[in-house]
Design an enzyme around this catalytic site. Structure first.
Site, PDB file in Angstrom:
ATOM      1  N   LYS A 116      -5.770  36.079  29.614  1.00  0.00           N
ATOM      2  CA  LYS A 116      -4.406  36.466  29.238  1.00  0.00           C
ATOM      3  C   LYS A 116      -3.595  36.746  30.495  1.00  0.00           C
ATOM      4  O   LYS A 116      -4.199  37.108  31.502  1.00  0.00           O
ATOM      5  CB  LYS A 116      -4.388  37.687  28.314  1.00  0.00           C
ATOM      6  CG  LYS A 116      -5.296  38.860  28.694  1.00  0.00           C
ATOM      7  CD  LYS A 116      -5.212  39.531  30.007  1.00  0.00           C
ATOM      8  CE  LYS A 116      -3.946  40.225  30.406  1.00  0.00           C
ATOM      9  NZ  LYS A 116      -4.054  40.890  31.751  1.00  0.00           N
TER      10      LYS A 116
ATOM     11  N   TYR B   3      -1.121  43.970  26.183  1.00  0.00           N
ATOM     12  CA  TYR B   3      -2.079  44.688  25.325  1.00  0.00           C
ATOM     13  C   TYR B   3      -1.331  45.496  24.259  1.00  0.00           C
ATOM     14  O   TYR B   3      -1.785  45.586  23.116  1.00  0.00           O
ATOM     15  CB  TYR B   3      -2.968  45.614  26.165  1.00  0.00           C
ATOM     16  CG  TYR B   3      -3.975  44.870  27.007  1.00  0.00           C
ATOM     17  CD1 TYR B   3      -5.214  44.504  26.488  1.00  0.00           C
ATOM     18  CD2 TYR B   3      -3.696  44.530  28.328  1.00  0.00           C
ATOM     19  CE1 TYR B   3      -6.145  43.821  27.256  1.00  0.00           C
ATOM     20  CE2 TYR B   3      -4.606  43.841  29.108  1.00  0.00           C
ATOM     21  CZ  TYR B   3      -5.833  43.488  28.560  1.00  0.00           C
ATOM     22  OH  TYR B   3      -6.740  42.801  29.318  1.00  0.00           O
TER      23      TYR B   3
HETATM   24  P1  NAD Z   1      -8.137  38.055  41.220  1.00  0.00           P
HETATM   25  O1  NAD Z   1      -7.003  37.989  42.183  1.00  0.00           O
HETATM   26  O2  NAD Z   1      -9.199  39.041  41.480  1.00  0.00           O
HETATM   27  O3  NAD Z   1      -8.814  36.615  41.094  1.00  0.00           O
HETATM   28  C1  NAD Z   1      -8.060  35.430  41.028  1.00  0.00           C
HETATM   29  C2  NAD Z   1      -8.909  34.275  41.517  1.00  0.00           C
HETATM   30  O4  NAD Z   1      -8.104  33.100  41.523  1.00  0.00           O
HETATM   31  C3  NAD Z   1      -9.444  34.450  42.944  1.00  0.00           C
HETATM   32  O5  NAD Z   1     -10.784  34.029  43.000  1.00  0.00           O
HETATM   33  C4  NAD Z   1      -8.580  33.524  43.768  1.00  0.00           C
HETATM   34  O6  NAD Z   1      -9.261  33.007  44.896  1.00  0.00           O
HETATM   35  C5  NAD Z   1      -8.297  32.418  42.753  1.00  0.00           C
HETATM   36  N1  NAD Z   1      -7.098  31.646  43.088  1.00  0.00           N
HETATM   37  C6  NAD Z   1      -7.027  30.305  42.991  1.00  0.00           C
HETATM   38  N2  NAD Z   1      -5.843  29.870  43.412  1.00  0.00           N
HETATM   39  C7  NAD Z   1      -5.149  30.957  43.790  1.00  0.00           C
HETATM   40  C8  NAD Z   1      -3.829  31.134  44.317  1.00  0.00           C
HETATM   41  N3  NAD Z   1      -3.001  30.104  44.513  1.00  0.00           N
HETATM   42  N4  NAD Z   1      -3.431  32.400  44.589  1.00  0.00           N
HETATM   43  C9  NAD Z   1      -4.235  33.449  44.359  1.00  0.00           C
HETATM   44  N5  NAD Z   1      -5.497  33.332  43.864  1.00  0.00           N
HETATM   45  C10 NAD Z   1      -5.935  32.095  43.570  1.00  0.00           C
HETATM   46  O7  NAD Z   1      -7.484  38.264  39.784  1.00  0.00           O
HETATM   47  P2  NAD Z   1      -8.225  38.789  38.470  1.00  0.00           P
HETATM   48  O8  NAD Z   1      -7.971  40.234  38.338  1.00  0.00           O
HETATM   49  O9  NAD Z   1      -9.610  38.307  38.418  1.00  0.00           O
HETATM   50  O10 NAD Z   1      -7.331  38.075  37.332  1.00  0.00           O
HETATM   51  C11 NAD Z   1      -7.499  36.709  36.998  1.00  0.00           C
HETATM   52  C12 NAD Z   1      -6.960  36.471  35.576  1.00  0.00           C
HETATM   53  O11 NAD Z   1      -7.694  37.290  34.675  1.00  0.00           O
HETATM   54  C13 NAD Z   1      -5.496  36.820  35.375  1.00  0.00           C
HETATM   55  O12 NAD Z   1      -4.889  35.906  34.507  1.00  0.00           O
HETATM   56  C14 NAD Z   1      -5.533  38.197  34.743  1.00  0.00           C
HETATM   57  O13 NAD Z   1      -4.401  38.470  33.922  1.00  0.00           O
HETATM   58  C15 NAD Z   1      -6.793  38.116  33.934  1.00  0.00           C
HETATM   59  N6  NAD Z   1      -7.448  39.439  33.736  1.00  0.00           N
HETATM   60  C16 NAD Z   1      -7.854  39.785  32.490  1.00  0.00           C
HETATM   61  C17 NAD Z   1      -8.500  40.996  32.276  1.00  0.00           C
HETATM   62  C18 NAD Z   1      -9.007  41.342  30.902  1.00  0.00           C
HETATM   63  O14 NAD Z   1      -9.377  42.492  30.677  1.00  0.00           O
HETATM   64  N7  NAD Z   1      -9.085  40.396  29.989  1.00  0.00           N
HETATM   65  C19 NAD Z   1      -8.693  41.871  33.337  1.00  0.00           C
HETATM   66  C20 NAD Z   1      -8.287  41.487  34.610  1.00  0.00           C
HETATM   67  C21 NAD Z   1      -7.659  40.261  34.796  1.00  0.00           C
END
Ligand code: NAD
Length: 362
Positions: free
Chosen positions: A132, A217
């Site tokens: 999401k 949420y």
């Molecule tokens: P994060 O920044 O920790 O991870 C993002 C990943 O994408 C990294 O591995 C990064 O290297 C990669 N990536 C690829 N291309 C990129 C670019 N151009 N710029 C930046 N990063 C790039 O983020 P996250 O917290 O893991 O979130 C990722 C997704 O998961 C988001 O859509 C977020 O909304 C969602 N999320 C959901 C929950 C949940 O509870 N369901 C919790 C946290 C995050």
């Protein structure tokens, strides 16, 4: 049949009819084989929640990875025993088409990359589970839905609380009117965000700020509890740090009205801690959760003194098992692309109300 259940029935039937290729793919799988999941984007959520959850799932397993960072590929190959043949970069995802070991791609990249990675996975014939918010505009969500339909694969959205027992208990209390009719919903989520350089603060990657990230949420809560769609939204925004939040929203407060007369209020924020739950006011009392949105420990109470505190297994394992079951049994997921797109549509209406300085009707 009520209007809502009819809509759900029609949506389910339509979704099933649009999956002609699914049956063949599923039948081609050996009985008892765990579906292979490839994680696309190895950031915080994939590393700390999803990969560990995939070690606990009964019907699916971590089979592959998609990453732009070679050092992460090495680390993950070793840690999870992933064969080199199941390691992809964002540019080589089309080659997955030949890989029978991978059934599902779980997209866990920043919000505005979800479409690109979903389209690549669908074109390779893989089912897609996407984090999401589904994307950063309704048009982009629609493209994802269309691409998955065309490819005959399922599209699911990572709405873990749709499977979390305490949240679902509140849905039951509302539906069965255990404490009377639902009248008022107050749902809030936020945290004081750190690192000012992260993608969550960049409009092109995040699509918006706290509203897109955590306000979603609260939107889900209001839709789940009422079982209805809002038809009126009024919103206002404040920024206490216009430098840090130059590109995205810091704090938004919004109200929604629903056809049955329920009114909801929510705040999403990147400026403060302590907002993480909801309360539902009913004609005979109230119920709610605090926290409601965490990975663990969601709990709450009812006005009749009953605690809401159901033990919950890993939320990520639960949602992944449900999606894998849907794929295996050719059953449409309840957390489908349409649900994800509807949330994005409503979040866009919140921004629209702020921009216009007045309530908007939907
Ligand atoms: P994060 O920044 O920790 O991870 C993002 C990943 O994408 C990294 O591995 C990064 O290297 C990669 N990536 C690829 N291309 C990129 C670019 N151009 N710029 C930046 N990063 C790039 O983020 P996250 O917290 O893991 O979130 C990722 C997704 O998961 C988001 O859509 C977020 O909304 C969602 N999320 C959901 C929950 C949940 O509870 N369901 C919790 C946290 C995050």
């Amino acid at each position: 049949m009520t209007t809502n259940s009819r809509r759900q029935f029609i949506a389910s039937t339509a979704a099933l009819a649009s999956l002609p290729l699914l049956a063949e793919r599923v039948n081609a799988q050996a009985p008892g084989r765990k579906l292979g999941v490839a994680l696309c984007g190895l950031g915080s959520l994939a590393t700390n929640q999803i990969a560990p959850a995939l070690l606990k799932t009964r019907n699916c397993r971590l089979a592959g990875i998609v990453t732009g960072t070679p050092s992460k590929a090495e680390e993950w190959k070793k840690k999870y025993g992933i064969p080199a043949a199941n390691v992809y970069t964002y540019d080589t995802m089309s080659q997955m088409a030949k890989n029978k070991d991978i059934d599902i791609v779980y997209v866990v990249t920043p919000n505005s990359l979800h479409m690109q990675h979903t389209l690549a996975a669908a074109a390779a014939g893989k089912h897609v589970y996407c984090e999401k918010p589904l994307e950063i505009s309704v048009e982009r969500c629609q493209k994802m839905i269309d691409a998955c339909k065309k490819a005959g694969v399922q599209l699911g959205v990572g709405y873990r609380l749709q499977f979390e027992a305490n949240n679902q208990e509140c849905v039951r209390l509302a539906k069965e009117k255990v404490l009377g009719d639902v009248k008022i919903i107050d749902a809030n989520f936020g945290f004081a965000i750190g690192d000012p350089t992260q993608w969550r603060l960049k409009r092109d990657l995040a699509g918006g700020g706290a509203l897109m990230d955590v306000g979603i949420y609260c939107m889900q809560t209001a839709r789940m509890i009422t079982g209805e769609e809002p038809n009126w939204i009024s919103a206002t925004e404040v920024k206490t740090d216009p430098v840090k939040f130059k590109e995205v929203d810091e704090t938004i407060s919004w109200q929604m009205k629903f056809p049955s007369g329920v009114i909801s209020h929510s705040i999403s924020t990147y400026g403060a801690n302590g907002l993480m739950g909801f309360r539902v006011g009913t004609s005979r009392g109230f119920f709610g959760l605090e926290p409601a949105y965490f990975y663990n420990g969601n709990r709450g109470r009812r006005s009749d003194g009953t605690e809401i505190n159901i033990p919950v297994a890993d939320q990520f394992a639960t949602e992944l098992e449900d999606f894998a079951d849907c794929v295996l049994n050719k059953k449409p997921t309840k957390v489908n692309g349409e649900m994800g797109m509807q949330d994005v549509k409503l979040l866009m209406a919140v921004y629209d109300s702020i921009k216009k300085g007045r309530p908007v009707t939907i």
